[in-house]
Design a protein around this motif. Structure first.
Motif, PDB file in Angstrom:
ATOM      1  N   TRP A  80      77.421  17.196 -26.302  1.00  0.00           N
ATOM      2  CA  TRP A  80      76.228  16.356 -26.426  1.00  0.00           C
ATOM      3  C   TRP A  80      76.362  15.401 -27.611  1.00  0.00           C
ATOM      4  N   ASP A  81      76.823  15.938 -28.752  1.00  0.00           N
ATOM      5  CA  ASP A  81      76.978  15.105 -29.946  1.00  0.00           C
ATOM      6  C   ASP A  81      78.027  14.016 -29.723  1.00  0.00           C
ATOM      7  N   GLN A  82      79.134  14.357 -29.072  1.00  0.00           N
ATOM      8  CA  GLN A  82      80.181  13.377 -28.819  1.00  0.00           C
ATOM      9  C   GLN A  82      79.705  12.287 -27.864  1.00  0.00           C
ATOM     10  N   PHE A  83      78.898  12.668 -26.884  1.00  0.00           N
ATOM     11  CA  PHE A  83      78.350  11.686 -25.950  1.00  0.00           C
ATOM     12  C   PHE A  83      77.489  10.681 -26.704  1.00  0.00           C
ATOM     13  N   GLN A  84      76.619  11.167 -27.576  1.00  0.00           N
ATOM     14  CA  GLN A  84      75.752  10.266 -28.328  1.00  0.00           C
ATOM     15  C   GLN A  84      76.548   9.389 -29.281  1.00  0.00           C
ATOM     16  N   HIS A  85      77.645   9.921 -29.815  1.00  0.00           N
ATOM     17  CA  HIS A  85      78.459   9.165 -30.771  1.00  0.00           C
ATOM     18  C   HIS A  85      79.249   8.063 -30.081  1.00  0.00           C
ATOM     19  N   HIS A  86      79.822   8.352 -28.917  1.00  0.00           N
ATOM     20  CA  HIS A  86      80.720   7.406 -28.266  1.00  0.00           C
ATOM     21  C   HIS A  86      80.056   6.605 -27.147  1.00  0.00           C
ATOM     22  N   VAL A  87      79.093   7.187 -26.439  1.00  0.00           N
ATOM     23  CA  VAL A  87      78.485   6.512 -25.292  1.00  0.00           C
ATOM     24  C   VAL A  87      77.111   5.964 -25.637  1.00  0.00           C
ATOM     25  N   GLY A  88      76.264   6.803 -26.261  1.00  0.00           N
ATOM     26  CA  GLY A  88      74.951   6.320 -26.640  1.00  0.00           C
ATOM     27  C   GLY A  88      73.863   7.325 -26.340  1.00  0.00           C
ATOM     28  N   ASP A  89      72.631   6.864 -26.450  1.00  0.00           N
ATOM     29  CA  ASP A  89      71.461   7.688 -26.174  1.00  0.00           C
ATOM     30  C   ASP A  89      71.481   8.132 -24.716  1.00  0.00           C
ATOM     31  N   PRO A  90      71.538   9.441 -24.436  1.00  0.00           N
ATOM     32  CA  PRO A  90      71.617   9.895 -23.042  1.00  0.00           C
ATOM     33  C   PRO A  90      70.485   9.368 -22.166  1.00  0.00           C
ATOM     34  N   ALA A  91      69.286   9.238 -22.727  1.00  0.00           N
ATOM     35  CA  ALA A  91      68.160   8.754 -21.938  1.00  0.00           C
ATOM     36  C   ALA A  91      68.358   7.297 -21.528  1.00  0.00           C
ATOM     37  N   LEU A  92      68.823   6.459 -22.453  1.00  0.00           N
ATOM     38  CA  LEU A  92      69.061   5.052 -22.128  1.00  0.00           C
ATOM     39  C   LEU A  92      70.220   4.899 -21.154  1.00  0.00           C
ATOM     40  N   VAL A  93      71.282   5.670 -21.377  1.00  0.00           N
ATOM     41  CA  VAL A  93      72.445   5.577 -20.490  1.00  0.00           C
ATOM     42  C   VAL A  93      72.068   6.007 -19.074  1.00  0.00           C
ATOM     43  N   ARG A  94      71.269   7.066 -18.967  1.00  0.00           N
ATOM     44  CA  ARG A  94      70.857   7.511 -17.645  1.00  0.00           C
ATOM     45  C   ARG A  94      70.012   6.451 -16.946  1.00  0.00           C
ATOM     46  N   ARG A  95      69.088   5.839 -17.673  1.00  0.00           N
ATOM     47  CA  ARG A  95      68.265   4.793 -17.071  1.00  0.00           C
ATOM     48  C   ARG A  95      69.114   3.594 -16.659  1.00  0.00           C
ATOM     49  N   ALA A  96      70.137   3.286 -17.461  1.00  0.00           N
ATOM     50  CA  ALA A  96      71.025   2.178 -17.116  1.00  0.00           C
ATOM     51  C   ALA A  96      71.796   2.477 -15.834  1.00  0.00           C
ATOM     52  N   LEU A  97      72.315   3.690 -15.709  1.00  0.00           N
ATOM     53  CA  LEU A  97      73.072   4.056 -14.509  1.00  0.00           C
ATOM     54  C   LEU A  97      72.166   4.105 -13.284  1.00  0.00           C
ATOM     55  N   GLU A  98      70.915   4.480 -13.483  1.00  0.00           N
ATOM     56  CA  GLU A  98      69.991   4.522 -12.354  1.00  0.00           C
ATOM     57  C   GLU A  98      69.723   3.135 -11.785  1.00  0.00           C
ATOM     58  N   LEU A  99      69.893   2.089 -12.602  1.00  0.00           N
ATOM     59  CA  LEU A  99      69.750   0.732 -12.090  1.00  0.00           C
ATOM     60  C   LEU A  99      70.742   0.463 -10.967  1.00  0.00           C
ATOM     61  N   VAL A 100      71.937   1.037 -11.097  1.00  0.00           N
ATOM     62  CA  VAL A 100      72.983   0.832 -10.095  1.00  0.00           C
ATOM     63  C   VAL A 100      72.916   1.886  -8.997  1.00  0.00           C
ATOM     64  N   VAL A 101      72.792   3.154  -9.407  1.00  0.00           N
ATOM     65  CA  VAL A 101      72.859   4.252  -8.446  1.00  0.00           C
ATOM     66  C   VAL A 101      71.609   4.313  -7.572  1.00  0.00           C
ATOM     67  N   VAL A 102      70.441   4.200  -8.201  1.00  0.00           N
ATOM     68  CA  VAL A 102      69.183   4.284  -7.463  1.00  0.00           C
ATOM     69  C   VAL A 102      68.769   2.930  -6.922  1.00  0.00           C
ATOM     70  N   GLY A 103      69.017   1.879  -7.695  1.00  0.00           N
ATOM     71  CA  GLY A 103      68.636   0.543  -7.249  1.00  0.00           C
ATOM     72  C   GLY A 103      67.599  -0.052  -8.168  1.00  0.00           C
ATOM     73  N   MET A 104      67.737  -1.316  -8.430  1.00  0.00           N
ATOM     74  CA  MET A 104      66.801  -1.995  -9.318  1.00  0.00           C
ATOM     75  C   MET A 104      65.505  -2.315  -8.589  1.00  0.00           C
ATOM     76  N   GLU A 105      64.409  -2.056  -9.250  1.00  0.00           N
ATOM     77  CA  GLU A 105      63.111  -2.286  -8.653  1.00  0.00           C
ATOM     78  C   GLU A 105      62.760  -3.764  -8.716  1.00  0.00           C
ATOM     79  N   PRO A 106      62.135  -4.316  -7.677  1.00  0.00           N
ATOM     80  CA  PRO A 106      61.700  -5.715  -7.734  1.00  0.00           C
ATOM     81  C   PRO A 106      60.527  -5.878  -8.676  1.00  0.00           C
ATOM     82  N   ASP A 107      60.363  -7.077  -9.184  1.00  0.00           N
ATOM     83  CA  ASP A 107      59.273  -7.384 -10.109  1.00  0.00           C
ATOM     84  C   ASP A 107      57.964  -7.456  -9.334  1.00  0.00           C
TER      85      ASP A 107
END
Length: 251
Positions: A20-47
């Motif tokens: 967990w610590d290494q992920f935050q150090h090298h990749v970033g905040d797990p919550a933000l990274v998950r939301r970013a990946l969901e944009l691609v995996v789940v699909g971006m919501e229309p405005d």
């Protein structure tokens, strides 16, 4: 520390606290990274403030030209972009990073048909311009979402830093150097273990566990009468064995 650790903000599991610590150090905040990946995996919501019939809203919500490899490549590129954000904010530079030496340029997106299709010839000014740009592909919709999610400052969006060009370069690298992997589905092994444990197909506890698995596959136990339907294994496999894109930089 040993044992799995659950991130309370992202609901993600890590094998150990060090992981967990290494992920935050090298990749970033797990919550933000998950939301970013969901944009691609789940699909971006229309405005919601725009007309849903607008062509850009339709493109934001779903890319008709996407394939499993395209989506997994974009997911890997999004993760790489998150790592670049973390690296830059920690070290104030993007030198000597793992992606150096990998082939891939933004111009490759059009050759790979990766991203969102843009026809510059649709502009009014291009009707009388014989030199109008041809059809091209861009990641501008995804970049706009990521820039907002990561709260990128104007100085951070400089061409040589965390720009659209950077994201499109990552996507080209992922598509050209990555390879597709589908994780093994645990459902078959799980179901056989249940059969060995309870002995007979109609055992009440076995039926209960199967119903739970089916409900996880998107259908209620009442719909399938607590039994597997034809093709249900494929449905469950798609949910628990996602397609991913991996890349091993040897630099």
């Amino acid at each position: 520390q040993h044992g799995r650790v659950r991130c309370p903000r992202s609901d993600s599991w890590f094998c150990t606290r060090r992981c967990w610590d290494q992920f935050q150090h090298h990749v970033g905040d797990p919550a933000l990274v998950r939301r970013a990946l969901e944009l691609v995996v789940v699909g971006m919501e229309p405005d919601d403030d725009k007309d849903n019939d607008d062509d850009m809203d339709r493109i934001l919500h779903h890319n008709n030209n996407s394939t499993p490899h395209h989506k997994s490549s974009l997911a890997l590129a999004t993760r790489m972009f998150a790592m670049a954000v973390t690296h830059y904010r920690r070290h104030r530079h993007l030198d000597r990073c793992f992606w150096e030496g990998l082939c891939g340029t933004p111009q490759d997106l059009t050759l790979l048909q990766l991203g969102w299709k843009v026809d510059d010839n649709d502009d009014d000014d291009s009707n009388n311009n014989n030199d109008a740009s041809p059809l091209r592909y861009t990641l501008q919709p995804l970049y706009d979402q990521l820039a907002q999610l990561f709260s990128l400052r104007p100085t951070e969006q400089a061409p040589s830093l965390l720009s659209l060009t950077r994201l499109e370069t990552f996507a080209a690298m992922a598509a050209r150097n990555g390879f597709d992997v589908q994780t093994q589905s645990p459902f078959t092994t799980y179901y056989r273990a249940l059969q060995r444990r309870y002995g007979r197909p109609l055992h009440p506890e076995l039926q209960h566990q199967v119903a739970r698995a089916i409900a996880g596959g998107g259908k209620s136990s009442e719909t399938v009468q607590q039994r597997l339907e034809r093709g249900m294994d494929r449905t469950l496999n798609q949910r628990v064995a996602p397609d991913i894109c991996a890349m091993f930089p040897l630099t």
